[in-house]
Write a protein that holds these residues in place. Sequence first.
Motif, PDB file in Angstrom:
ATOM      1  N   GLU A   1      -8.974  -3.615   8.526  1.00 17.77           N
ATOM      2  CA  GLU A   1      -9.239  -4.034   7.149  1.00 17.77           C
ATOM      3  C   GLU A   1      -8.766  -5.464   6.902  1.00 17.77           C
ATOM      4  O   GLU A   1      -9.436  -6.238   6.211  1.00 17.77           O
ATOM      5  CB  GLU A   1      -8.589  -3.065   6.164  1.00 17.77           C
ATOM      6  N   VAL A   2      -7.629  -5.831   7.477  1.00 16.93           N
ATOM      7  CA  VAL A   2      -7.130  -7.203   7.336  1.00 16.93           C
ATOM      8  C   VAL A   2      -8.042  -8.168   8.082  1.00 16.93           C
ATOM      9  O   VAL A   2      -8.306  -9.279   7.600  1.00 16.93           O
ATOM     10  CB  VAL A   2      -5.664  -7.316   7.812  1.00 16.93           C
ATOM     11  N   ALA A   3      -8.534  -7.772   9.240  1.00 20.41           N
ATOM     12  CA  ALA A   3      -9.468  -8.631   9.972  1.00 20.41           C
ATOM     13  C   ALA A   3     -10.708  -8.916   9.111  1.00 20.41           C
ATOM     14  O   ALA A   3     -11.183 -10.059   9.052  1.00 20.41           O
ATOM     15  CB  ALA A   3      -9.865  -7.988  11.296  1.00 20.41           C
ATOM     16  N   GLN A   4     -11.199  -7.898   8.418  1.00 21.56           N
ATOM     17  CA  GLN A   4     -12.349  -8.086   7.524  1.00 21.56           C
ATOM     18  C   GLN A   4     -11.987  -9.014   6.363  1.00 21.56           C
ATOM     19  O   GLN A   4     -12.753  -9.915   6.022  1.00 21.56           O
ATOM     20  CB  GLN A   4     -12.845  -6.734   6.989  1.00 21.56           C
ATOM     21  N   LEU A   5     -10.821  -8.821   5.779  1.00 23.71           N
ATOM     22  CA  LEU A   5     -10.382  -9.690   4.679  1.00 23.71           C
ATOM     23  C   LEU A   5     -10.220 -11.134   5.151  1.00 23.71           C
ATOM     24  O   LEU A   5     -10.629 -12.068   4.457  1.00 23.71           O
ATOM     25  CB  LEU A   5      -9.059  -9.178   4.094  1.00 23.71           C
ATOM     26  N   ARG A   6      -9.656 -11.324   6.331  1.00 23.99           N
ATOM     27  CA  ARG A   6      -9.489 -12.680   6.873  1.00 23.99           C
ATOM     28  C   ARG A   6     -10.846 -13.344   7.104  1.00 23.99           C
ATOM     29  O   ARG A   6     -11.016 -14.528   6.821  1.00 23.99           O
ATOM     30  CB  ARG A   6      -8.676 -12.655   8.170  1.00 23.99           C
ATOM     31  N   ASN A   7     -11.811 -12.579   7.590  1.00 21.85           N
ATOM     32  CA  ASN A   7     -13.147 -13.129   7.787  1.00 21.85           C
ATOM     33  C   ASN A   7     -13.825 -13.456   6.454  1.00 21.85           C
ATOM     34  O   ASN A   7     -14.527 -14.462   6.341  1.00 21.85           O
ATOM     35  CB  ASN A   7     -14.009 -12.185   8.617  1.00 21.85           C
TER      36      ASN A   7
ATOM     37  N   LEU B   1       0.366  -9.290   5.298  1.00 25.57           N
ATOM     38  CA  LEU B   1       0.382  -8.350   4.190  1.00 25.57           C
ATOM     39  C   LEU B   1      -1.029  -7.997   3.758  1.00 25.57           C
ATOM     40  O   LEU B   1      -1.901  -8.862   3.682  1.00 25.57           O
ATOM     41  CB  LEU B   1       1.144  -8.946   3.012  1.00 25.57           C
ATOM     42  N   LYS B   2      -1.210  -6.726   3.446  1.00 24.91           N
ATOM     43  CA  LYS B   2      -2.496  -6.226   2.943  1.00 24.91           C
ATOM     44  C   LYS B   2      -2.244  -5.575   1.590  1.00 24.91           C
ATOM     45  O   LYS B   2      -1.377  -4.707   1.456  1.00 24.91           O
ATOM     46  CB  LYS B   2      -3.084  -5.206   3.919  1.00 24.91           C
ATOM     47  N   LEU B   3      -3.016  -5.994   0.605  1.00 19.70           N
ATOM     48  CA  LEU B   3      -2.962  -5.413  -0.735  1.00 19.70           C
ATOM     49  C   LEU B   3      -4.128  -4.454  -0.879  1.00 19.70           C
ATOM     50  O   LEU B   3      -5.280  -4.821  -0.576  1.00 19.70           O
ATOM     51  CB  LEU B   3      -3.046  -6.522  -1.785  1.00 19.70           C
ATOM     52  N   THR B   4      -3.842  -3.230  -1.303  1.00 16.82           N
ATOM     53  CA  THR B   4      -4.890  -2.228  -1.517  1.00 16.82           C
ATOM     54  C   THR B   4      -4.722  -1.593  -2.890  1.00 16.82           C
ATOM     55  O   THR B   4      -3.638  -1.633  -3.481  1.00 16.82           O
ATOM     56  CB  THR B   4      -4.849  -1.106  -0.459  1.00 16.82           C
ATOM     57  N   THR B   5      -5.812  -0.990  -3.357  1.00 17.01           N
ATOM     58  CA  THR B   5      -5.708  -0.168  -4.560  1.00 17.01           C
ATOM     59  C   THR B   5      -4.903   1.079  -4.193  1.00 17.01           C
ATOM     60  O   THR B   5      -4.678   1.371  -3.010  1.00 17.01           O
ATOM     61  CB  THR B   5      -7.102   0.253  -5.067  1.00 17.01           C
ATOM     62  N   ASP B   6      -4.509   1.836  -5.200  1.00 14.32           N
ATOM     63  CA  ASP B   6      -3.788   3.085  -4.926  1.00 14.32           C
ATOM     64  C   ASP B   6      -4.634   4.057  -4.110  1.00 14.32           C
ATOM     65  O   ASP B   6      -4.099   4.902  -3.395  1.00 14.32           O
ATOM     66  CB  ASP B   6      -3.355   3.751  -6.240  1.00 14.32           C
ATOM     67  N   GLU B   7      -5.956   3.891  -4.187  1.00 11.24           N
ATOM     68  CA  GLU B   7      -6.872   4.744  -3.426  1.00 11.24           C
ATOM     69  C   GLU B   7      -7.107   4.223  -2.015  1.00 11.24           C
ATOM     70  O   GLU B   7      -7.824   4.850  -1.234  1.00 11.24           O
ATOM     71  CB  GLU B   7      -8.212   4.867  -4.155  1.00 11.24           C
ATOM     72  N   GLY B   8      -6.551   3.056  -1.690  1.00  6.63           N
ATOM     73  CA  GLY B   8      -6.661   2.530  -0.339  1.00  6.63           C
ATOM     74  C   GLY B   8      -7.735   1.488  -0.113  1.00  6.63           C
ATOM     75  O   GLY B   8      -7.946   1.048   1.021  1.00  6.63           O
ATOM     76  N   GLU B   9      -8.427   1.049  -1.175  1.00  3.43           N
ATOM     77  CA  GLU B   9      -9.455   0.024  -1.004  1.00  3.43           C
ATOM     78  C   GLU B   9      -8.802  -1.341  -0.792  1.00  3.43           C
ATOM     79  O   GLU B   9      -7.970  -1.764  -1.593  1.00  3.43           O
ATOM     80  CB  GLU B   9     -10.362  -0.030  -2.237  1.00  3.43           C
ATOM     81  N   PRO B  10      -9.169  -2.044   0.277  1.00  5.46           N
ATOM     82  CA  PRO B  10      -8.581  -3.364   0.535  1.00  5.46           C
ATOM     83  C   PRO B  10      -8.958  -4.365  -0.555  1.00  5.46           C
ATOM     84  O   PRO B  10     -10.124  -4.475  -0.937  1.00  5.46           O
ATOM     85  CB  PRO B  10      -9.186  -3.780   1.874  1.00  5.46           C
ATOM     86  N   VAL B  11      -7.951  -5.093  -1.052  1.00  5.64           N
ATOM     87  CA  VAL B  11      -8.128  -6.034  -2.151  1.00  5.64           C
ATOM     88  C   VAL B  11      -7.876  -7.465  -1.689  1.00  5.64           C
ATOM     89  O   VAL B  11      -8.594  -8.380  -2.054  1.00  5.64           O
ATOM     90  CB  VAL B  11      -7.178  -5.678  -3.317  1.00  5.64           C
ATOM     91  N   GLY B  12      -6.821  -7.655  -0.890  1.00  3.42           N
ATOM     92  CA  GLY B  12      -6.460  -9.008  -0.488  1.00  3.42           C
ATOM     93  C   GLY B  12      -5.451  -9.015   0.635  1.00  3.42           C
ATOM     94  O   GLY B  12      -4.984  -7.960   1.080  1.00  3.42           O
ATOM     95  N   CYS B  13      -5.137 -10.235   1.075  1.00  4.87           N
ATOM     96  CA  CYS B  13      -4.188 -10.380   2.174  1.00  4.87           C
ATOM     97  C   CYS B  13      -3.490 -11.728   2.089  1.00  4.87           C
ATOM     98  O   CYS B  13      -3.917 -12.623   1.354  1.00  4.87           O
ATOM     99  CB  CYS B  13      -4.886 -10.229   3.521  1.00  4.87           C
ATOM    100  N   ILE B  14      -2.438 -11.844   2.878  1.00  3.39           N
ATOM    101  CA  ILE B  14      -1.699 -13.091   2.995  1.00  3.39           C
ATOM    102  C   ILE B  14      -0.834 -12.990   4.252  1.00  3.39           C
ATOM    103  O   ILE B  14      -0.300 -11.921   4.554  1.00  3.39           O
ATOM    104  CB  ILE B  14      -0.841 -13.340   1.736  1.00  3.39           C
ATOM    105  N   ALA B  15      -0.744 -14.085   4.970  1.00  3.31           N
ATOM    106  CA  ALA B  15       0.077 -14.126   6.184  1.00  3.31           C
ATOM    107  C   ALA B  15       1.222 -15.104   6.002  1.00  3.31           C
ATOM    108  O   ALA B  15       1.095 -16.102   5.286  1.00  3.31           O
ATOM    109  CB  ALA B  15      -0.774 -14.543   7.385  1.00  3.31           C
ATOM    110  N   LEU B  16       2.312 -14.827   6.658  1.00  9.33           N
ATOM    111  CA  LEU B  16       3.468 -15.723   6.715  1.00  9.33           C
ATOM    112  C   LEU B  16       3.712 -16.082   8.171  1.00  9.33           C
ATOM    113  O   LEU B  16       3.844 -15.187   9.011  1.00  9.33           O
ATOM    114  CB  LEU B  16       4.716 -15.028   6.174  1.00  9.33           C
TER     115      LEU B  16
END
Length: 156
Positions: free
Chosen positions: A12-18, A46-61
């Motif tokens: 899911e993070v790979a998809q968000l990064r793309n 970091l991956k941000l999701t809804t409470d239901e698990g839908e990917p919303v966003g990301c951020i890397a450090l």
Amino acid sequence: MKIQDVQWNDPEVAQLRNEQAADLGARYGFEPTLDEPEPAGLVSMLKLTTDEGEPVGCIALVDQTGVEDVFGPGLTVEMRKVFVRPAFRGNGYSYLLLDEVETIARNRGFQQIVLVSGVEQPEAVAGYRNRGYQEMEAYGFNAQFETSLFFKLPLA
């Protein structure tokens, strides 16, 4: 909303990064680089999701201590891959990610956070400025682009 610290290659993070890369490509008029390899010095993905698990966003450090002279001698971490899906923007979710990043950075002893944004990302730039991020000297690969803006947040 939930924030999880996951692996760089989490599907899911790979998809968000793309999606983030495609968004930047559309804003700045370049062909995006997809499926980037994990950066050296990754501290958190970091991956941000809804409470239901839908990917919303990301951020890397990514630890950048000593990588650039402009960072100075302190422990420095860079935010990368900052992204919230368009359908979720305007709800403060990026601030949830920033809160978590700043907490992680402080807890791990970093003295500053740095990041690169740009003139075609006015909503992000406004958000960083609202959070106290200060403009700084250009650094790294993006220093060659006039559209790039560079920010830092001292954590001391």
